[in-house]
Design a protein around this motif. Structure first.
Motif, PDB file in Angstrom:
ATOM      1  N   ILE A  36      19.069  26.951  45.989  1.00  0.00           N
ATOM      2  CA  ILE A  36      20.297  27.404  46.657  1.00  0.00           C
ATOM      3  C   ILE A  36      20.134  28.891  46.976  1.00  0.00           C
ATOM      4  O   ILE A  36      19.862  29.703  46.080  1.00  0.00           O
ATOM      5  CB  ILE A  36      21.537  27.170  45.771  1.00  0.00           C
ATOM      6  CG1 ILE A  36      21.698  25.676  45.483  1.00  0.00           C
ATOM      7  CG2 ILE A  36      22.793  27.730  46.454  1.00  0.00           C
ATOM      8  CD1 ILE A  36      22.795  25.357  44.484  1.00  0.00           C
ATOM      9  N   LEU A  37      20.296  29.224  48.244  1.00  0.00           N
ATOM     10  CA  LEU A  37      20.152  30.616  48.716  1.00  0.00           C
ATOM     11  C   LEU A  37      21.520  31.180  49.047  1.00  0.00           C
ATOM     12  O   LEU A  37      22.208  30.685  49.941  1.00  0.00           O
ATOM     13  CB  LEU A  37      19.256  30.662  49.947  1.00  0.00           C
ATOM     14  CG  LEU A  37      19.113  32.034  50.641  1.00  0.00           C
ATOM     15  CD1 LEU A  37      18.455  33.042  49.708  1.00  0.00           C
ATOM     16  CD2 LEU A  37      18.328  31.899  51.943  1.00  0.00           C
ATOM     17  N   THR A  38      21.948  32.234  48.316  1.00  0.00           N
ATOM     18  CA  THR A  38      23.237  32.878  48.576  1.00  0.00           C
ATOM     19  C   THR A  38      23.010  34.255  49.209  1.00  0.00           C
ATOM     20  O   THR A  38      21.885  34.741  49.273  1.00  0.00           O
ATOM     21  CB  THR A  38      24.059  33.034  47.285  1.00  0.00           C
ATOM     22  OG1 THR A  38      23.470  34.061  46.479  1.00  0.00           O
ATOM     23  CG2 THR A  38      24.111  31.729  46.505  1.00  0.00           C
ATOM     24  N   GLU A  39      24.102  34.867  49.643  1.00  0.00           N
ATOM     25  CA  GLU A  39      23.997  36.146  50.357  1.00  0.00           C
ATOM     26  C   GLU A  39      24.071  37.346  49.439  1.00  0.00           C
ATOM     27  O   GLU A  39      23.639  38.434  49.800  1.00  0.00           O
ATOM     28  CB  GLU A  39      25.096  36.231  51.421  1.00  0.00           C
ATOM     29  CG  GLU A  39      24.930  37.378  52.383  1.00  0.00           C
ATOM     30  CD  GLU A  39      25.830  37.252  53.597  1.00  0.00           C
ATOM     31  OE1 GLU A  39      26.360  38.297  54.047  1.00  0.00           O
ATOM     32  OE2 GLU A  39      26.020  36.137  54.110  1.00  0.00           O
ATOM     33  N   LYS A  40      24.612  37.144  48.239  1.00  0.00           N
ATOM     34  CA  LYS A  40      24.785  38.277  47.330  1.00  0.00           C
ATOM     35  C   LYS A  40      24.722  37.797  45.883  1.00  0.00           C
ATOM     36  O   LYS A  40      24.994  36.616  45.602  1.00  0.00           O
ATOM     37  CB  LYS A  40      26.091  39.015  47.623  1.00  0.00           C
ATOM     38  CG  LYS A  40      27.320  38.121  47.642  1.00  0.00           C
ATOM     39  CD  LYS A  40      28.556  38.885  48.094  1.00  0.00           C
ATOM     40  CE  LYS A  40      28.617  39.083  49.578  1.00  0.00           C
ATOM     41  NZ  LYS A  40      28.884  37.848  50.356  1.00  0.00           N
ATOM     42  N   PRO A  41      24.391  38.672  44.952  1.00  0.00           N
ATOM     43  CA  PRO A  41      24.247  38.266  43.550  1.00  0.00           C
ATOM     44  C   PRO A  41      25.511  37.658  42.953  1.00  0.00           C
ATOM     45  O   PRO A  41      25.431  36.718  42.166  1.00  0.00           O
ATOM     46  CB  PRO A  41      23.870  39.577  42.845  1.00  0.00           C
ATOM     47  CG  PRO A  41      23.300  40.447  43.910  1.00  0.00           C
ATOM     48  CD  PRO A  41      24.016  40.085  45.169  1.00  0.00           C
TER      49      PRO A  41
ATOM     50  N   ILE B 184      17.343  25.928  41.414  1.00  0.00           N
ATOM     51  CA  ILE B 184      16.927  27.330  41.480  1.00  0.00           C
ATOM     52  C   ILE B 184      17.975  28.022  42.356  1.00  0.00           C
ATOM     53  O   ILE B 184      18.276  27.545  43.458  1.00  0.00           O
ATOM     54  CB  ILE B 184      15.549  27.502  42.133  1.00  0.00           C
ATOM     55  CG1 ILE B 184      14.488  26.702  41.373  1.00  0.00           C
ATOM     56  CG2 ILE B 184      15.169  28.976  42.207  1.00  0.00           C
ATOM     57  CD1 ILE B 184      13.236  26.464  42.185  1.00  0.00           C
ATOM     58  N   ILE B 185      18.533  29.109  41.869  1.00  0.00           N
ATOM     59  CA  ILE B 185      19.542  29.840  42.640  1.00  0.00           C
ATOM     60  C   ILE B 185      19.037  31.271  42.817  1.00  0.00           C
ATOM     61  O   ILE B 185      18.818  31.986  41.842  1.00  0.00           O
ATOM     62  CB  ILE B 185      20.909  29.854  41.930  1.00  0.00           C
ATOM     63  CG1 ILE B 185      21.377  28.420  41.646  1.00  0.00           C
ATOM     64  CG2 ILE B 185      21.943  30.593  42.787  1.00  0.00           C
ATOM     65  CD1 ILE B 185      22.587  28.340  40.725  1.00  0.00           C
TER      66      ILE B 185
ATOM     67  N   GLU C 122      17.629  29.580  37.025  1.00  0.00           N
ATOM     68  CA  GLU C 122      16.864  28.337  37.128  1.00  0.00           C
ATOM     69  C   GLU C 122      17.226  27.376  36.001  1.00  0.00           C
ATOM     70  O   GLU C 122      17.487  27.776  34.866  1.00  0.00           O
ATOM     71  CB  GLU C 122      15.357  28.627  37.091  1.00  0.00           C
ATOM     72  CG  GLU C 122      14.514  27.398  37.367  1.00  0.00           C
ATOM     73  CD  GLU C 122      13.050  27.729  37.632  1.00  0.00           C
ATOM     74  OE1 GLU C 122      12.260  26.789  37.795  1.00  0.00           O
ATOM     75  OE2 GLU C 122      12.705  28.944  37.677  1.00  0.00           O
ATOM     76  N   SER C 123      17.255  26.073  36.368  1.00  0.00           N
ATOM     77  CA  SER C 123      17.401  24.988  35.402  1.00  0.00           C
ATOM     78  C   SER C 123      16.408  23.901  35.792  1.00  0.00           C
ATOM     79  O   SER C 123      15.599  24.078  36.709  1.00  0.00           O
ATOM     80  CB  SER C 123      18.834  24.442  35.426  1.00  0.00           C
ATOM     81  OG  SER C 123      19.095  23.796  36.673  1.00  0.00           O
TER      82      SER C 123
END
Length: 711
Positions: free
Chosen positions: A5-10, A36-37, A31-32
């Motif tokens: 999963i790719l997000t824009e901010k922490p 993966i984030i 990660e699990s």
């Protein structure tokens, strides 16, 4: 195999990690066994510099313009290179089955994600399933889980990527080329941008309007009527006019009206009482918060954004601030209920007019999924435990009051209009009685103006009739609040009906995230100066706008209309009905035509920008506005004053640009110098905060106040 999963901010990555119980923190990712984030930090990649395409473009020269690379490409952003390395490594893992893009729901979020996917060469791995997580609602656990389950194919959002890429590319081509053209031809360092130059033009045009303004005298007649139940002050008006009905063009007409009324009784001919209601304003978008903070506290747009960002990132008590939405999603109802309960315990006085019925999904002023954009409206997320009189406290308090206000009772009042006639002349008085203060209690309240209880047909002589001479006033200086308003709602600035519709919708000059930076850029470029709450165009900015407007092709950059047309094209691309290739071809042609136009133009460097590139430019031009009344030398305009050219030789004649809080224009200073006194000026403010009117007159070697003498 895993899902990335790719997000824009922490902060968003942390929300996903909490919702999915991904508890192991790695280097720049969570990660699990299943997920993966990882996250971007805004734009991890930026468009390359001109010299990265061809070394000839490193030197600023007319001979090498225009700069038109066959295809614009990207290089790492030096400030975030470490996180880019992390994201690329995670995207290139061999154990990925699915990638879910969860950047912000909009064209910029799409652009951030797609450039990263291209950088990691994901297209070489067609077996990886590419999905799009899409929501503008608050990221509760339920919202995250539901939208992961319903994630659509990433290809459905290609249109948004095309729009984001086209916007970015157009801004780069226009900025790189026009900035160099203006700098080389005008002999000073200039920055030209698709949006920033249109905003500069607003400020330049306002300064011209103020400097060239010639006041027009007019008269108003006030009548004082003494009835048995009280005194009534009423203003004469022309019942045949819809606008400026109380303005009388000249003294002759005013004297005639006074003559017609002399010795006659007035009679009440009409009493109209209307019960009216105002619903609460909507929740704050960033721009609306910036406007109010500027009006109340003088905060700049950038200051408000920085404070709100700190309250969001560090104090965790405000939602994401860079939002253009003024509504919440329906999924936020439970969160809203919980927050209101906490706020009532802390700020009980704010809930005096709270209306439980408005806390409902039927309240579309607040809850409306159809009007959500990349993020929902600003709302408090936790209690702020700092000092409410601090800058942080003030911004937090504004958001809390607006949040409670939208669930408060409507403001209700009765407006009364009384019309009296003396012969054939009509007079009008208006009053207001508050029925329910409602949400206005949280917005500073409202005032009442009581009129005596009268009945139609009641008679009274006018115990006083007076004609007051007044003058039309120049346009107000732009404050950051009023400039932000026009940037966000510029429909009045354009003429074409279709463009007015666009600007009444979601299109404006800049975005919530960029407007503050646009203003700061204009200030840093010395195009504009900040004077208390006001923004004023400086000669360098005026010179750029004036030069652009003389050019048949390039002049569109100083026009809000052209920004509207470009935004319309980009909007069509984002909707899937526009052609990004045709848009970029048009931009490239525009840039090439501008280059030809500037090369051929005979441009004389302006006095404000005559210094060659690399040398220090004059801060102000030597604009002569009059003859010194003492030494007969020239009076020049300086950054903070209009002063005698012979000041080094000892002449101290000066007219300050700000006197008792009021800006003195060049036209007003010129009149003082020529006539020894100004017209009657309004808007001065005493040290005690009282507003007053006065003349400015030359007395000995100083400019002093002369007050209106009582009759």
């Amino acid at each position: 195999m895993k899902t990335l999963i790719l997000t824009e901010k922490p902060s968003v990555a942390r929300d996903f990690a909490a919702a999915l119980s991904v508890n192991t923190r790695g280097n720049g990712h969570f990660e699990s066994e299943q997920f993966i984030i990882t996250w971007a930090i805004g734009h991890l990649l930026e468009l390359k510099a001109p010299e990265d395409y061809d070394s000839k473009w490193k030197r600023w020269s007319l001979d090498t313009l225009p700069i038109l690379p066959d295809r614009l490409s990207y290089s790492p952003n030096a400030k975030t290179k470490k996180q880019l390395t992390v994201v690329k490594a995670q995207l290139q893992r061999k154990d990925l089955a699915t990638i879910i893009v969860a950047t912000d729901a909009g064209r910029e979020g799409e652009l951030i994600a797609r450039t990263l996917l291209d950088f990691a060469q994901i297209a070489k791995h067609p077996k990886i399933l590419l999905l799009r997580f899409w929501t503008s609602q608050a990221l509760s656990k339920k919202v995250i889980l539901d939208n992961i389950k319903n994630a659509a194919s990433l290809a459905q959002y290609d249109r948004l990527y095309f729009a984001g890429r086209a916007r970015q590319s157009a801004d780069w081509l226009v900025g790189m080329n026009l900035s160099r053209l203006a700098t080389i031809k005008m002999g000073d360092l200039f920055s030209v941008g698709r949006v920033q130059t249109a905003v500069l033009a607003l400020l330049a045009e306002r300064r011209l309007a103020i400097d060239n303004f010639k006041p027009v005298p007019y008269f108003q007649i006030i009548g004082k009527f003494l009835f048995a139940t009280g005194e009534l002050l009423a203003t004469w008006f022309d019942s045949n006019k819809k606008e400026d009905a109380s303005k009388i063009e000249n003294k002759t007409k005013a004297d005639l009206i006074l003559k017609n009324c002399a010795g006659q009784e007035g009679v009440v001919t009409s009493i109209v009482r209307d019960k009216k209601m105002q619903v609460p304003p909507q929740l704050f978008s960033l721009t609306e918060l910036q406007k109010l903070a500027n009006r109340l506290y003088g905060f700049s747009a950038q200051e408000t954004l920085s404070i709100a960002q700190n309250l969001y990132e560090k104090k965790k008590c405000l939602s994401y601030p860079r939002t253009d939405a003024q509504v919440l999603g329906t999924s936020s109802l439970e969160q809203v209920q919980e927050m209101l309960t906490k706020l009532e315990a802390e700020y009980g006085d704010y809930f005096k007019y709270f209306d439980e019925k408005k806390l409902s999904l039927k309240n579309h002023l607040v809850f409306d999924d159809n009007k959500l954009t990349d993020h929902h409206a600003l709302m408090p997320l936790a209690i702020y435990h700092g000092n409410l009189s601090s800058d942080e406290g003030k911004i937090y308090d504004l958001v809390v009051k607006r949040f409670v206000a939208v669930f408060s009772a409507n403001f209700e009042y009765e407006q009364t209009t009384i019309v009296c006639k003396i012969g054939q002349e009509t007079f009008k008085a208006s009053g207001q009685r508050i029925i329910c203060l409602g949400w206005k209690m949280l917005a500073g309240g409202d005032s009442e103006k009581f009129l005596p209880p009268l009945i139609e047909g009641e008679r009274s002589k006018a115990v006083e009739l007076r004609a007051e001479q007044k003058e039309t006033r120049p346009p107000n200086e732009y404050s950051e609040a009023s400039l932000l308003h026009d940037m966000a709602n510029p429909s009045k600035l354009v003429q074409e009906a279709e463009l007015k519709k666009i600007f009444r919708g979601e299109v404006g000059l800049g975005t919530q995230a960029t407007r503050a930076q646009i203003i700061e850029t204009l200030l840093s470029r010395k195009y504009v100066t900040r004077s208390e709450k006001n923004l004023q165009a400086l000669p360098k900015g005026m010179a750029l706008v004036e030069t652009l407007k003389k050019m048949p092709i390039s002049k569109v950059l100083a026009s809000p209309e052209e920004t509207a047309k470009w935004e319309l094209d980009l909007s069509h691309i984002a909707q899937g009905s526009g052609d990004p290739k045709a848009f970029m071809l048009a931009i490239r042609k525009f840039v090439a035509d501008c280059a030809t136009e500037w090369k051929q133009a005979a441009i004389v460097a302006q006095a404000s920008s005559a210094s060659p590139v690399g040398k220090k430019a004059k801060k102000y031009p030597s604009k002569v506005i009059g003859e010194c009344p003492f030494c007969k030398s020239s009076v020049l305009e300086f950054p903070k004053s209009f002063g005698c050219k012979n000041w080094k030789a000892g002449c101290k004649f000066t007219v300050w640009k700000i006197i008792a809080g009021k800006k003195i224009t060049a036209a007003q200073a010129s009149k003082i110098i020529k006539n020894g006194r100004s017209d009657l000026l309004r808007g001065f403010k005493s040290k005690g905060g009282n507003v007053f009117s006065a003349y400015l007159v030359i007395n000995k070697n100083a400019v002093v106040f002369e007050f209106i003498k009582d009759k």
